[in-house]
Design an enzyme around this catalytic site. Sequence first.
Site: not given
Length: 279
Positions: A57, A208-210
């Site tokens: 990242y 990517f929980p949302l």
Amino acid sequence: MDTFDIGGELTVRRLGFGAMRITGEDIIGEPDDVEAAREVLREAADRVDLIDTADSYGPGVSERLIGETLAPYDDVAVATKGGLLRSPDGEWIPRGDPEYLRNALLCSLDRLRVDTIDLYQHHRPDPEVDFEESITTLAELKDDGFIDHVGVSNVSVEQLETARDHVEVATVQNHYNVETRDTDRVDGDGRRVLEACEANDIGFIPYFPLAAGDLDSVEGLDDIAEAHDATRQQIALAWLLERSPVMLPIPGTSSVEHLNENVAAADIDLTDEEIARLT
């Protein structure tokens, strides 16, 4: 908020923070407002017990900002990942050879300003490297005291079982959310991986929980959000927390306001009917 014991001993509240979004555009370079990113990290450390990042990242930017802003870590566990390169043109390139993983770990230790990493996850299986070699390397680094707990990411059930033959696996981090569930990249059945985690008390960290905000296709989400005076993102997180006791969502954001909204999702009690409708 409910808690979970990672590896049977590292107790964290079940809603954490993902630190991918504190980097620059396309997850490359410095954020436009470095001080704002630091403020998000400080707020996260006050509100959650688990911060998740990766050496790719930035690359390196997220880990470095975490180390500069939060070290030494008093009441927050930091998880990171190695085994995936981020190229300047935006490619994600697997690198799972032992020499690379050992070097990546040393760099993460330096950027995070620690001697031991709470949770170190193999970011993605490398098709050019025997998966067992990669996992064995992390097992050796754990034995050497550089890693407290080992996790894997982007794995199938079979790869999870292979990893467990060589090291105690504390967590699995796979793509999973209320919109996308059959996300196991190898056998196409994300539910089997989650069931394996439940059977073995392994934390499941849905990345990517949302769904990166793409929740339009989820039937009933807006109605349920309205009933709870909540956002659709909060309901999506509340559903994940209800979905399984081993679920550890790590929603990421570059905004303090959104961070606090996400944490507030843990206080939403969905009814059995609402859970069934979303499920």
